[in-house]
Design a protein around this motif. Structure first.
Motif, PDB file in Angstrom:
ATOM      1  N   ALA A   1      -4.305 -12.257 -12.598  1.00 24.13           N
ATOM      2  CA  ALA A   1      -3.975 -11.264 -11.584  1.00 24.13           C
ATOM      3  C   ALA A   1      -5.071 -10.616 -11.049  1.00 24.13           C
ATOM      4  O   ALA A   1      -4.985 -10.351  -9.643  1.00 24.13           O
ATOM      5  N   ILE A   2      -6.244 -10.317 -11.923  1.00 24.00           N
ATOM      6  CA  ILE A   2      -7.316  -9.900 -11.110  1.00 24.00           C
ATOM      7  C   ILE A   2      -7.910 -10.753 -10.238  1.00 24.00           C
ATOM      8  O   ILE A   2      -8.160 -10.221  -8.967  1.00 24.00           O
ATOM      9  N   GLU A   3      -7.842 -11.764 -10.648  1.00 27.71           N
ATOM     10  CA  GLU A   3      -8.444 -12.827  -9.499  1.00 27.71           C
ATOM     11  C   GLU A   3      -7.966 -12.684  -8.265  1.00 27.71           C
ATOM     12  O   GLU A   3      -8.482 -12.885  -7.044  1.00 27.71           O
ATOM     13  N   ARG A   4      -6.420 -12.943  -8.320  1.00 28.77           N
ATOM     14  CA  ARG A   4      -5.555 -12.842  -7.008  1.00 28.77           C
ATOM     15  C   ARG A   4      -5.804 -11.448  -6.338  1.00 28.77           C
ATOM     16  O   ARG A   4      -5.220 -11.361  -5.318  1.00 28.77           O
ATOM     17  N   GLY A   5      -6.565 -10.646  -6.918  1.00 25.61           N
ATOM     18  CA  GLY A   5      -6.689  -9.319  -6.219  1.00 25.61           C
ATOM     19  C   GLY A   5      -5.285  -8.461  -6.468  1.00 25.61           C
ATOM     20  O   GLY A   5      -5.178  -7.583  -5.724  1.00 25.61           O
ATOM     21  N   LYS A   6      -4.519  -8.925  -7.302  1.00 23.61           N
ATOM     22  CA  LYS A   6      -3.304  -8.022  -7.580  1.00 23.61           C
ATOM     23  C   LYS A   6      -3.184  -7.491  -9.077  1.00 23.61           C
ATOM     24  O   LYS A   6      -2.570  -7.980  -9.755  1.00 23.61           O
ATOM     25  N   PRO A   7      -4.231  -6.824  -9.300  1.00 23.78           N
ATOM     26  CA  PRO A   7      -4.227  -6.069 -11.036  1.00 23.78           C
ATOM     27  C   PRO A   7      -2.960  -5.400 -11.031  1.00 23.78           C
ATOM     28  O   PRO A   7      -2.422  -4.683 -10.259  1.00 23.78           O
ATOM     29  N   PRO A   8      -2.394  -5.419 -12.282  1.00 17.45           N
ATOM     30  CA  PRO A   8      -1.427  -4.912 -12.926  1.00 17.45           C
ATOM     31  C   PRO A   8      -1.716  -3.200 -12.842  1.00 17.45           C
ATOM     32  O   PRO A   8      -2.897  -2.919 -13.054  1.00 17.45           O
ATOM     33  N   LYS A   9      -0.675  -2.471 -12.545  1.00 13.31           N
ATOM     34  CA  LYS A   9      -0.886  -1.026 -12.379  1.00 13.31           C
ATOM     35  C   LYS A   9      -0.762  -0.402 -13.833  1.00 13.31           C
ATOM     36  O   LYS A   9      -1.457   0.402 -14.108  1.00 13.31           O
ATOM     37  N   ASN A  10      -0.203  -1.115 -14.775  1.00 10.70           N
ATOM     38  CA  ASN A  10      -0.087  -0.700 -16.146  1.00 10.70           C
ATOM     39  C   ASN A  10      -1.379  -1.131 -16.798  1.00 10.70           C
ATOM     40  O   ASN A  10      -1.665  -2.226 -16.618  1.00 10.70           O
ATOM     41  N   LYS A  11      -1.933  -0.152 -17.227  1.00 13.31           N
ATOM     42  CA  LYS A  11      -3.293  -0.591 -17.879  1.00 13.31           C
ATOM     43  C   LYS A  11      -3.268  -0.860 -19.154  1.00 13.31           C
ATOM     44  O   LYS A  11      -4.213  -1.175 -19.853  1.00 13.31           O
ATOM     45  N   ILE A  12      -2.219  -0.396 -19.759  1.00 13.66           N
ATOM     46  CA  ILE A  12      -1.938  -0.987 -21.263  1.00 13.66           C
ATOM     47  C   ILE A  12      -0.932  -2.511 -21.143  1.00 13.66           C
ATOM     48  O   ILE A  12       0.078  -2.148 -20.592  1.00 13.66           O
ATOM     49  N   ILE A  13      -1.473  -3.312 -21.752  1.00 18.40           N
ATOM     50  CA  ILE A  13      -0.333  -4.627 -21.551  1.00 18.40           C
ATOM     51  C   ILE A  13      -0.156  -4.964 -23.035  1.00 18.40           C
ATOM     52  O   ILE A  13      -0.732  -5.215 -23.788  1.00 18.40           O
ATOM     53  N   TYR A  14       1.273  -4.924 -23.358  1.00 15.67           N
ATOM     54  CA  TYR A  14       1.640  -5.634 -24.449  1.00 15.67           C
ATOM     55  C   TYR A  14       2.233  -6.876 -24.417  1.00 15.67           C
ATOM     56  O   TYR A  14       2.767  -7.468 -23.248  1.00 15.67           O
ATOM     57  N   PRO A  15       2.222  -7.787 -25.682  1.00 14.61           N
ATOM     58  CA  PRO A  15       2.687  -9.137 -25.494  1.00 14.61           C
ATOM     59  C   PRO A  15       4.319  -8.923 -25.569  1.00 14.61           C
ATOM     60  O   PRO A  15       4.821  -7.952 -26.223  1.00 14.61           O
ATOM     61  N   LYS A  16       5.070  -9.955 -24.976  1.00 16.11           N
ATOM     62  CA  LYS A  16       6.379  -9.718 -24.899  1.00 16.11           C
ATOM     63  C   LYS A  16       6.920 -10.136 -26.234  1.00 16.11           C
ATOM     64  O   LYS A  16       8.110  -9.763 -26.769  1.00 16.11           O
ATOM     65  N   LYS A  17       6.340 -11.304 -26.859  1.00 17.78           N
ATOM     66  CA  LYS A  17       6.763 -11.857 -28.178  1.00 17.78           C
ATOM     67  C   LYS A  17       5.596 -12.288 -28.788  1.00 17.78           C
ATOM     68  O   LYS A  17       4.627 -12.683 -27.948  1.00 17.78           O
ATOM     69  N   PRO A  18       5.528 -12.682 -30.033  1.00 18.59           N
ATOM     70  CA  PRO A  18       4.674 -13.175 -30.953  1.00 18.59           C
ATOM     71  C   PRO A  18       4.197 -14.552 -30.460  1.00 18.59           C
ATOM     72  O   PRO A  18       5.139 -15.219 -29.943  1.00 18.59           O
ATOM     73  N   VAL A  19       3.154 -14.785 -30.232  1.00 14.41           N
ATOM     74  CA  VAL A  19       2.582 -16.102 -29.624  1.00 14.41           C
ATOM     75  C   VAL A  19       3.453 -17.329 -30.345  1.00 14.41           C
ATOM     76  O   VAL A  19       3.275 -17.122 -31.895  1.00 14.41           O
ATOM     77  N   ASP A  20       3.668 -18.252 -29.992  1.00 16.37           N
ATOM     78  CA  ASP A  20       4.163 -19.434 -30.211  1.00 16.37           C
ATOM     79  C   ASP A  20       3.037 -20.556 -30.675  1.00 16.37           C
ATOM     80  O   ASP A  20       2.455 -21.194 -29.768  1.00 16.37           O
ATOM     81  N   LEU A  21       2.720 -20.212 -31.953  1.00 14.09           N
ATOM     82  CA  LEU A  21       1.134 -21.176 -32.112  1.00 14.09           C
ATOM     83  C   LEU A  21       1.508 -22.669 -32.287  1.00 14.09           C
ATOM     84  O   LEU A  21       0.546 -23.459 -32.315  1.00 14.09           O
ATOM     85  N   SER A  22       2.883 -22.993 -32.167  1.00 14.04           N
ATOM     86  CA  SER A  22       3.002 -24.560 -32.247  1.00 14.04           C
ATOM     87  C   SER A  22       2.790 -25.166 -30.646  1.00 14.04           C
ATOM     88  O   SER A  22       2.550 -26.373 -30.601  1.00 14.04           O
ATOM     89  N   LEU A  23       2.791 -24.204 -29.687  1.00 11.31           N
ATOM     90  CA  LEU A  23       2.671 -24.893 -28.410  1.00 11.31           C
ATOM     91  C   LEU A  23       1.192 -24.606 -27.968  1.00 11.31           C
ATOM     92  O   LEU A  23       0.654 -25.068 -27.004  1.00 11.31           O
ATOM     93  N   ALA A  24       0.457 -23.709 -28.560  1.00 15.99           N
ATOM     94  CA  ALA A  24      -0.789 -23.340 -28.276  1.00 15.99           C
ATOM     95  C   ALA A  24      -1.881 -24.417 -28.306  1.00 15.99           C
ATOM     96  O   ALA A  24      -1.780 -24.967 -29.311  1.00 15.99           O
ATOM     97  N   PRO A  25      -2.577 -24.466 -27.140  1.00 17.11           N
ATOM     98  CA  PRO A  25      -3.686 -25.322 -27.235  1.00 17.11           C
ATOM     99  C   PRO A  25      -4.736 -25.108 -28.485  1.00 17.11           C
ATOM    100  O   PRO A  25      -4.980 -23.939 -28.837  1.00 17.11           O
ATOM    101  N   PRO A  26      -5.378 -26.103 -29.068  1.00 18.94           N
ATOM    102  CA  PRO A  26      -6.359 -25.816 -29.969  1.00 18.94           C
ATOM    103  C   PRO A  26      -7.548 -24.932 -29.176  1.00 18.94           C
ATOM    104  O   PRO A  26      -7.455 -24.813 -28.244  1.00 18.94           O
ATOM    105  N   LEU A  27      -8.348 -24.074 -30.427  1.00 16.86           N
ATOM    106  CA  LEU A  27      -9.151 -23.327 -30.073  1.00 16.86           C
ATOM    107  C   LEU A  27     -10.514 -24.058 -29.452  1.00 16.86           C
ATOM    108  O   LEU A  27     -10.869 -25.151 -30.013  1.00 16.86           O
ATOM    109  N   PRO A  28     -10.945 -23.603 -28.316  1.00 16.57           N
ATOM    110  CA  PRO A  28     -11.950 -24.261 -27.621  1.00 16.57           C
ATOM    111  C   PRO A  28     -13.344 -23.928 -28.413  1.00 16.57           C
ATOM    112  O   PRO A  28     -14.185 -23.429 -27.787  1.00 16.57           O
ATOM    113  N   TYR A  29     -13.657 -24.345 -29.634  1.00 19.44           N
ATOM    114  CA  TYR A  29     -14.713 -24.536 -30.266  1.00 19.44           C
ATOM    115  C   TYR A  29     -15.939 -24.843 -29.277  1.00 19.44           C
ATOM    116  O   TYR A  29     -17.105 -24.287 -29.536  1.00 19.44           O
ATOM    117  N   GLN A  30     -15.742 -25.715 -28.343  1.00 22.46           N
ATOM    118  CA  GLN A  30     -16.795 -26.193 -27.584  1.00 22.46           C
ATOM    119  C   GLN A  30     -17.575 -25.081 -26.727  1.00 22.46           C
ATOM    120  O   GLN A  30     -18.530 -25.362 -26.175  1.00 22.46           O
TER     121      GLN A  30
END
Ligand code: B12
Ligand code: SF4
Length: 498
Positions: free
Chosen positions: A131-160
């Motif tokens: 959103a910041i990159e597109r020049g459309k930063p959110p008005k709300n400055k505090i951002i909450y996650p909508k739900k807990p992250v589904d770790l079964s779908l998340a890519p592995p940590l980029p240790y590289q």
């Protein structure tokens, strides 16, 4: 050209004490970004002068991200943020991690904070970046996650993204131990813990198969010989743990894993089959919050367990040759009346000492750590401490000096009614010096870290003398005239050994 994202991991300790470690939080919030952006992670143990490097890299940056636990990380983070803001007033500074998640509104009031991301930000941070990159930063400055992250779908940590050789070190169970996180959250409700505030007692986990696959990569690609599991509660799902162990055995990974945090009450209910699998798959050490030998204290902190379970758990670990890292705390806010409170705290010490003696009789191979209870904002016991007269900060900057480490705790307790300066010092002495030296593995780990042969000899001799002294002190519970401890503290503080 790829735009860059700068991430800073502030140092957790106030003096020049090295912290070797992988900033997992920064890897987690970069897992969806690392392909398309130039993500750069900075920390004092990764670059010689991270501030200078960050300032040089600012031009092409979309934002600067900073993580912070309550305490010194805020101090160091603010220092960097202030200088960065001066040079790049238009580049947003995004704060996340435990402290900003607990007090988002207050954090946002600081002039060097543009956005606060609350809780698990694996998905919300990439959304904000785009959103910041597109020049459309959110008005709300505090951002909450909508739900807990589904770790079964998340890519592995980029240790590289990291120079891993600067991050990994030895532990009692390996020479190249890699930190890893396999779940977020914890379903329990301990009244001193911030989990229930930040993750709302949710628990999501990487499925067993995926854990094994990712550990395999750490072994094959990065030569890991051991894994330190940083989950808040690794053992919630027995079936998952058993499947992970089976996978490790089947794949002949031949590693050791440790630090895994688990509850005594959960593990006491594990089947003998799972315990055997844990041992066979290389489980070397379990970390548990035993908290206190006093049942009244366990009840006050809503630990939902009893002292006899701690003993049962210790026997189980001895049977399967798994080391325990026990964590105890002392100095709870019992009563508004200082005299009554002192009585309760004295009782906490007596009960815990007596429990530790019992645990030492079962096995002398475990490690004990002992902390002064310090109320963390947001936790239920914080509210109780407030009613008892706790003085606490009211700004982000203020929290940066809310002292957390045991050696500094007595300074904080001067402001508290429920623990004396002497008791706070005793607790620091016990955890760092007495239990530190009594831990049979400390000697080897520390010796291996010293390369100079003369220093090594001096260390070995002093350690043996220290060990005799601490054993006598513990046996007779004699903690006065702590000249030996002062000497040890000097080496600890400036030698950076432990
Ligand atoms: C490793 C660890 C440490 C390490 C390193 C700390 C670190 N920041 O990495 C060390 C040993 C230094 C440490 C020390 C202490 N720790 Co500690 N530690 C942990 C532990 C076990 C893992 C941290 C981790 O890597 N997690 C994995 C990552 C992926 O998760 P995460 O950090 O939550 O990050 C996610 C979000 O928070 C968010 N996020 C995090 N950072 C950022 C930054 C940005 C820009 C954004 C957008 C988002 C974001 O997104 C991430 C992905 O979803 C956590 C428990 C836990 N499970 O997290 C406790 C924890 C952070 N520690 C805690 C405590 C209490 C302590 C100590 C006080 C313990 C003690 N008694 O001495 C000391 C404090 C020292 C000091 N002087 O301040 C508390 C924090 C309480 C608080 N109010 O801040 C925790 C939560 C444990 C608990 N349940 O009580 N700790
Ligand atoms: S079990 Fe551990 S992580 Fe879970 S609420 Fe209790 S202290 Fe926090």
């Amino acid at each position: 050209m790829k735009r860059s994202i700068l991430l800073y991991f502030p140092t957790p300790f106030p003096y020049n004490r090295p912290w070797l470690g992988i900033p997992l939080a920064h890897l987690a919030i970069s897992r969806y970004l690392s392909k398309n952006y130039n993500v750069k992670i900075y920390a004092r143990h990764l670059q010689k002068n991270p501030l200078k490097t960050i300032l040089n890299q600012g031009k092409n940056a979309i934002c600067l991200g900073i993580t912070a636990m309550t305490g010194f990380q805020i101090y160091d983070g603010l220092k960097i943020a202030k200088t960065f803001k001066k040079k790049y007033p238009n580049i947003p500074i995004v704060w996340g991690g435990w402290h900003p998640s607990i007090l988002p509104q207050q954090t946002l009031k600081n002039p060097f904070v543009d956005y606060v991301l609350v809780g698990q930000s694996d998905e919300t941070f990439p959304q904000l970046v785009k959103a910041i990159e597109r020049g459309k930063p959110p008005k709300n400055k505090i951002i909450y996650p909508k739900k807990p992250v589904d770790l079964s779908l998340a890519p592995p940590l980029p240790y590289q993204l990291l120079d891993l050789e600067k991050c990994i070190g030895n532990t009692e169970y390996g020479d190249r131990t890699f930190p890893y996180i396999s779940s977020y959250g914890c379903p329990f409700r301990c009244a001193f813990c911030v989990e229930q505030i930040v993750n709302k007692r949710s628990w999501t986990a990487v499925p067993a198969k995926k854990v094994v696959k990712e550990w395999k990569t750490l072994v094959k690609k990065y030569n890991a010989d051991s894994i330190a599991v940083y989950d808040s509660n690794f053992f919630v799902d027995e079936k998952r743990v058993a499947n992970i162990c089976q996978g490790l055995i089947k794949n002949k990974l031949n590693i050791r894993w440790g630090n895994a945090n688990g509850r005594v009450s959960t593990l006491c209910n594990y089947s003998p089959k799972t315990w055997r699998l844990m041992k066979q798959s290389g489980c070397a050490m379990i970390l548990t919050g035993a908290e206190s030998g006093s049942q009244a204290a366990l009840d006050l902190i809503e630990k939902d367990m009893n002292v006899s379970q701690i003993i049962k758990f210790t026997r189980l670990c001895k049977k399967y040759h798994i080391k325990i890292l026990f964590s105890f705390l002392v100095g709870l806010p019992w009563s508004i009346d200082p005299v009554k409170n002192k009585k309760f705290v004295d009782q906490e010490y007596r009960s815990t000492f007596s429990l530790i003696d019992k645990l030492l009789k079962i096995s002398h191979k475990n490690r004990f750590t002992y902390y002064v209870f310090l109320p963390y904002p947001g936790a239920p016991l914080f509210k109780r401490a407030q009613k008892l007269g706790l003085k606490y900060p009211h700004s982000l900057k203020g929290w940066s000096t809310y002292l957390m480490s045991p050696e500094d705790a007595f300074k904080e307790t001067l402001k508290q009614r429920w623990l004396s300066k002497k008791q706070a010092r005793l607790t620091a002495m016990l955890t760092q010096y007495i239990f530190g030296l009594m831990d049979v593995d400390s000697y080897k780990i520390l010796k291996d870290r010293i390369s100079n042969p003369i220093l090594k000899i001096i260390f070995c001799l002093s350690y043996q003398i220290g060990l005799v002294l601490v054993k006598i002190r513990w046996k007779y519970k004699f903690f006065d005239l702590p000249i030996d401890y002062w000497l040890f503290s000097l080496v600890h503080k400036y030698g950076g050994l432990i």
